[in-house]
Design a protein around this motif. Structure first.
Motif, PDB file in Angstrom:
ATOM      1  N   ARG A   7      38.384  52.515  33.483  1.00  0.00           N
ATOM      2  CA  ARG A   7      39.742  52.411  34.158  1.00  0.00           C
ATOM      3  C   ARG A   7      39.599  52.669  35.627  1.00  0.00           C
ATOM      4  O   ARG A   7      40.163  52.128  36.260  1.00  0.00           O
ATOM      5  N   GLN A   8      38.462  53.366  35.883  1.00  0.00           N
ATOM      6  CA  GLN A   8      38.094  53.649  37.121  1.00  0.00           C
ATOM      7  C   GLN A   8      37.790  52.375  37.813  1.00  0.00           C
ATOM      8  O   GLN A   8      38.245  52.079  39.006  1.00  0.00           O
ATOM      9  N   GLU A   9      36.752  51.501  37.461  1.00  0.00           N
ATOM     10  CA  GLU A   9      36.466  50.264  37.819  1.00  0.00           C
ATOM     11  C   GLU A   9      37.820  49.413  38.082  1.00  0.00           C
ATOM     12  O   GLU A   9      37.645  48.442  38.971  1.00  0.00           O
ATOM     13  N   LEU A  10      38.915  49.423  37.275  1.00  0.00           N
ATOM     14  CA  LEU A  10      39.809  48.565  37.210  1.00  0.00           C
ATOM     15  C   LEU A  10      40.777  48.850  38.339  1.00  0.00           C
ATOM     16  O   LEU A  10      41.157  48.049  39.250  1.00  0.00           O
ATOM     17  N   GLN A  11      40.756  50.280  38.602  1.00  0.00           N
ATOM     18  CA  GLN A  11      41.372  50.839  39.679  1.00  0.00           C
ATOM     19  C   GLN A  11      41.057  50.360  41.038  1.00  0.00           C
ATOM     20  O   GLN A  11      41.428  49.894  42.096  1.00  0.00           O
ATOM     21  N   GLU A  12      39.562  50.516  41.253  1.00  0.00           N
ATOM     22  CA  GLU A  12      38.839  49.907  42.213  1.00  0.00           C
ATOM     23  C   GLU A  12      39.104  48.603  42.610  1.00  0.00           C
ATOM     24  O   GLU A  12      39.342  48.064  43.741  1.00  0.00           O
ATOM     25  N   LYS A  13      39.378  47.726  41.539  1.00  0.00           N
ATOM     26  CA  LYS A  13      39.624  45.898  41.701  1.00  0.00           C
ATOM     27  C   LYS A  13      40.837  46.038  41.799  1.00  0.00           C
ATOM     28  O   LYS A  13      41.435  44.636  42.279  1.00  0.00           O
ATOM     29  N   GLY A  14      41.713  46.802  41.636  1.00  0.00           N
ATOM     30  CA  GLY A  14      43.196  46.503  41.658  1.00  0.00           C
ATOM     31  C   GLY A  14      43.605  45.748  40.381  1.00  0.00           C
ATOM     32  O   GLY A  14      44.540  44.713  40.583  1.00  0.00           O
ATOM     33  N   ILE A  15      43.116  45.773  39.422  1.00  0.00           N
ATOM     34  CA  ILE A  15      43.491  44.887  38.103  1.00  0.00           C
ATOM     35  C   ILE A  15      44.248  46.044  37.098  1.00  0.00           C
ATOM     36  O   ILE A  15      43.781  47.268  36.945  1.00  0.00           O
ATOM     37  N   LEU A  19      39.595  46.679  18.889  1.00  0.00           N
ATOM     38  CA  LEU A  19      38.587  46.471  20.012  1.00  0.00           C
ATOM     39  C   LEU A  19      38.291  48.062  20.569  1.00  0.00           C
ATOM     40  O   LEU A  19      39.312  48.742  20.722  1.00  0.00           O
ATOM     41  N   ASP A  20      37.226  48.343  21.026  1.00  0.00           N
ATOM     42  CA  ASP A  20      36.939  49.624  21.785  1.00  0.00           C
ATOM     43  C   ASP A  20      36.406  49.368  23.436  1.00  0.00           C
ATOM     44  O   ASP A  20      36.958  48.036  23.707  1.00  0.00           O
ATOM     45  N   ALA A  21      36.250  50.246  23.868  1.00  0.00           N
ATOM     46  CA  ALA A  21      36.108  50.245  25.503  1.00  0.00           C
ATOM     47  C   ALA A  21      35.140  49.106  25.833  1.00  0.00           C
ATOM     48  O   ALA A  21      35.186  48.221  26.655  1.00  0.00           O
ATOM     49  N   ASP A  22      33.698  48.909  25.003  1.00  0.00           N
ATOM     50  CA  ASP A  22      32.999  48.225  25.326  1.00  0.00           C
ATOM     51  C   ASP A  22      33.261  46.897  25.176  1.00  0.00           C
ATOM     52  O   ASP A  22      32.584  46.007  26.030  1.00  0.00           O
ATOM     53  N   MET A  23      33.731  46.321  24.105  1.00  0.00           N
ATOM     54  CA  MET A  23      34.245  44.796  23.689  1.00  0.00           C
ATOM     55  C   MET A  23      35.183  44.599  24.898  1.00  0.00           C
ATOM     56  O   MET A  23      35.177  43.631  25.151  1.00  0.00           O
ATOM     57  N   THR A  24      36.084  45.717  25.245  1.00  0.00           N
ATOM     58  CA  THR A  24      37.282  45.227  26.332  1.00  0.00           C
ATOM     59  C   THR A  24      36.370  44.858  27.728  1.00  0.00           C
ATOM     60  O   THR A  24      36.838  44.056  28.357  1.00  0.00           O
ATOM     61  N   ARG A  25      35.283  45.573  27.924  1.00  0.00           N
ATOM     62  CA  ARG A  25      34.695  45.332  29.035  1.00  0.00           C
ATOM     63  C   ARG A  25      33.747  44.158  29.227  1.00  0.00           C
ATOM     64  O   ARG A  25      34.083  43.306  30.049  1.00  0.00           O
ATOM     65  N   GLN A  26      33.389  43.651  27.876  1.00  0.00           N
ATOM     66  CA  GLN A  26      32.894  42.320  28.237  1.00  0.00           C
ATOM     67  C   GLN A  26      33.985  41.137  27.913  1.00  0.00           C
ATOM     68  O   GLN A  26      33.553  40.242  28.638  1.00  0.00           O
ATOM     69  N   GLY A  27      35.107  41.454  27.414  1.00  0.00           N
ATOM     70  CA  GLY A  27      36.125  40.516  27.488  1.00  0.00           C
ATOM     71  C   GLY A  27      36.404  40.323  28.977  1.00  0.00           C
ATOM     72  O   GLY A  27      36.652  39.207  29.488  1.00  0.00           O
ATOM     73  N   LEU A  28      36.685  41.584  29.762  1.00  0.00           N
ATOM     74  CA  LEU A  28      37.002  41.408  31.025  1.00  0.00           C
ATOM     75  C   LEU A  28      36.120  40.631  31.913  1.00  0.00           C
ATOM     76  O   LEU A  28      36.466  40.132  32.853  1.00  0.00           O
ATOM     77  N   LEU A  29      34.631  40.737  31.639  1.00  0.00           N
ATOM     78  CA  LEU A  29      33.497  40.202  32.375  1.00  0.00           C
ATOM     79  C   LEU A  29      33.620  38.524  32.193  1.00  0.00           C
ATOM     80  O   LEU A  29      33.592  37.879  32.993  1.00  0.00           O
ATOM     81  N   GLY A  30      33.975  38.232  30.996  1.00  0.00           N
ATOM     82  CA  GLY A  30      34.107  36.760  30.598  1.00  0.00           C
ATOM     83  C   GLY A  30      35.389  36.268  31.290  1.00  0.00           C
ATOM     84  O   GLY A  30      35.408  35.065  31.772  1.00  0.00           O
ATOM     85  N   LEU A  31      36.417  37.002  31.283  1.00  0.00           N
ATOM     86  CA  LEU A  31      37.608  36.738  31.833  1.00  0.00           C
ATOM     87  C   LEU A  31      37.740  36.408  33.393  1.00  0.00           C
ATOM     88  O   LEU A  31      38.207  35.553  33.718  1.00  0.00           O
ATOM     89  N   ASP A  32      36.898  37.322  34.118  1.00  0.00           N
ATOM     90  CA  ASP A  32      36.650  37.238  35.696  1.00  0.00           C
ATOM     91  C   ASP A  32      37.990  37.082  36.202  1.00  0.00           C
ATOM     92  O   ASP A  32      38.179  36.136  37.030  1.00  0.00           O
ATOM     93  N   ALA A  33      39.008  38.048  35.965  1.00  0.00           N
ATOM     94  CA  ALA A  33      40.225  37.904  36.642  1.00  0.00           C
ATOM     95  C   ALA A  33      40.249  38.387  38.052  1.00  0.00           C
ATOM     96  O   ALA A  33      39.535  39.328  38.518  1.00  0.00           O
ATOM     97  N   PRO A  34      40.997  37.667  38.963  1.00  0.00           N
ATOM     98  CA  PRO A  34      40.984  38.234  40.400  1.00  0.00           C
ATOM     99  C   PRO A  34      41.455  39.384  40.684  1.00  0.00           C
ATOM    100  O   PRO A  34      42.570  39.903  39.943  1.00  0.00           O
ATOM    101  N   ALA A  35      41.189  40.127  41.910  1.00  0.00           N
ATOM    102  CA  ALA A  35      41.857  41.477  42.129  1.00  0.00           C
ATOM    103  C   ALA A  35      43.593  41.203  42.179  1.00  0.00           C
ATOM    104  O   ALA A  35      43.994  39.933  42.675  1.00  0.00           O
ATOM    105  N   GLY A  36      44.178  42.324  41.987  1.00  0.00           N
ATOM    106  CA  GLY A  36      45.526  42.235  41.809  1.00  0.00           C
ATOM    107  C   GLY A  36      46.204  41.611  40.878  1.00  0.00           C
ATOM    108  O   GLY A  36      47.176  41.491  40.372  1.00  0.00           O
ATOM    109  N   SER A  37      45.136  41.323  39.664  1.00  0.00           N
ATOM    110  CA  SER A  37      45.661  40.870  38.322  1.00  0.00           C
ATOM    111  C   SER A  37      46.724  41.610  37.423  1.00  0.00           C
ATOM    112  O   SER A  37      46.225  42.935  37.298  1.00  0.00           O
ATOM    113  N   LEU A  38      47.533  41.256  36.798  1.00  0.00           N
ATOM    114  CA  LEU A  38      47.878  41.655  35.533  1.00  0.00           C
ATOM    115  C   LEU A  38      47.005  40.999  34.284  1.00  0.00           C
ATOM    116  O   LEU A  38      47.464  40.033  34.040  1.00  0.00           O
TER     117      LEU A  38
END
Lengths: 228, 114
Positions: free
Chosen positions: A25-33, A97-116
């Motif tokens: 969540r902290q990382e997402l906040q920094e990226k504005g995602i 899904l747990d937090a670790d799997m979600t993180r892997q998914g986000l890495l693969g997705l590579d959504a830009p800053a400001g994304s929903l």
């Protein structure tokens, strides 16, 4: 011969996942995602609701979807037809899904800053409620044919959700679904829950849902935007 | 499957502990399960047998399960009662304003290792 000794571990199985989720969540906040964890039982209308949400908010934010399923790619295909960035995650038989799997998914997705980003969790009202995915907000969809007593039967799911969508209200006349009782059951377990009746098929109520979601995304991204 | 996810978490955690403490084998693993954690001990044991067999540290280990009682606190009258017996409604004052004190735990208590 080596001797065995007792080692005290005293670790909650959920504690490690909770820590990972907080870091994510902290990382997402920094990226504005903004990450929304969307849950429901199978067939409640997650994918159709997502298609409507993309229609309503697609012009305002970059939207990206993570589809988590035990198998198949049918949901990811339906979403990718809209042109939105999507990734299919296979849990390999696991029910959540747990937090670790979600993180892997986000890495693969590579959504830009400001994304929903929306995580469409595995269809299940039990296990996904127990594992924090690291999402900013949790939402769930209860559909009319499932019955108004579900908040009593699956209390944890209803207590971890910030928003509860009651979908398929177009078929209310054909079911013994007591909307007021349902709302009361949800608020008994979770007084703060935002309850939004919708019909993903006709689009009824989607504007209210989109307003709620827009507000959440803006609130999450505000600290970052204010810096500039 | 719910129990499988929990077993994976336990194994991941214990392999980290094993590495940190230089352990070579674990003989037994004790988990504490709350009475209303929703985790089925029997399923957990089956999943454990399957998943632990793939870990050199844990392949010879047995899983012990200790059940922790579920206790609910009533905000209405300030008393506590057995959750499994009475559910969410306080048996003393009939208030529904109650919450679970203990019984939801899934903890790794201890391991026996060398």
């Amino acid at each position: 011969m080596e001797s065995f000794k007792i080692l005290e571990i005293k670790e909650s199985v959920f504690a490690d996942n909770d820590r990972q989720a907080a870091i994510l969540r902290q990382e997402l906040q920094e990226k504005g995602i903004f990450l929304l964890n969307l849950m429901s039982s199978p067939g409640a209308g997650k994918t159709t609701t997502l298609l409507r949400t993309i229609e309503a908010l697609g012009a305002e934010f970059p939207i990206a979807i993570m589809e988590a399923d035990i198998d198949s790619e049918v949901d990811a295909r339906a979403i990718s037809n809209t042109g939105v960035k999507t990734i299919q995650l296979h849990t390999g038989g696991m029910c959540h899904l747990d937090a670790d799997m979600t993180r892997q998914g986000l890495l693969g997705l590579d959504a830009p800053a400001g994304s929903l980003v929306v995580l469409e969790n595995v269809g299940n009202l039990v296990c996904p409620a127990e594992f924090d995915t690291g999402a900013v907000k949790n939402a769930m969809i209860l559909s009319v044919p499932e019955g108004h007593d579900k908040p009593l039967k699956y209390p944890l799911m209803f207590s971890v959700c910030h928003a509860v969508l009651i979908n398929k209200i177009d078929v209310l006349p054909y079911f013994d679904f007591d909307m007021e009782a349902c709302k009361a059951y949800i608020h008994k377990r979770n007084p703060e829950a935002e309850i939004i009746p919708i019909c993903a098929k006709t689009g009824e109520g989607i504007d209210i849902w989109a307003d709620w979601l827009r507000q959440q995304v803006h609130a999450w991204q505000a600290p970052r935007n204010n810096k500039f | 499957m719910h129990e499988l996810g929990i077993v994976f978490h336990v194994i991941k955690h214990l392999e980290k502990v094993g590495e940190e403490q230089g352990l070579s084998a674990v003989r037994s693993v004790t988990l504490e399960l709350g009475e209303v954690s929703g985790v089925v001990g029997e399923y957990l044991t089956d999943c454990w047998k399957w998943a632990a067999a793939k870990s050199s540290l844990l392949q010879a280990s047995s899983l012990q399960i200790v059940t922790l009682p579920a206790i609910t606190y009533c905000t209405g009258c300030g008393r506590t009662y057995e959750t499994v017996k009475y559910g969410r409604t306080c048996p003393y004052c009939a208030s529904e304003d109650t919450y679970l004190l203990t019984g939801n735990e899934v903890n790794i208590k201890e391991i026996e290792a060398c």
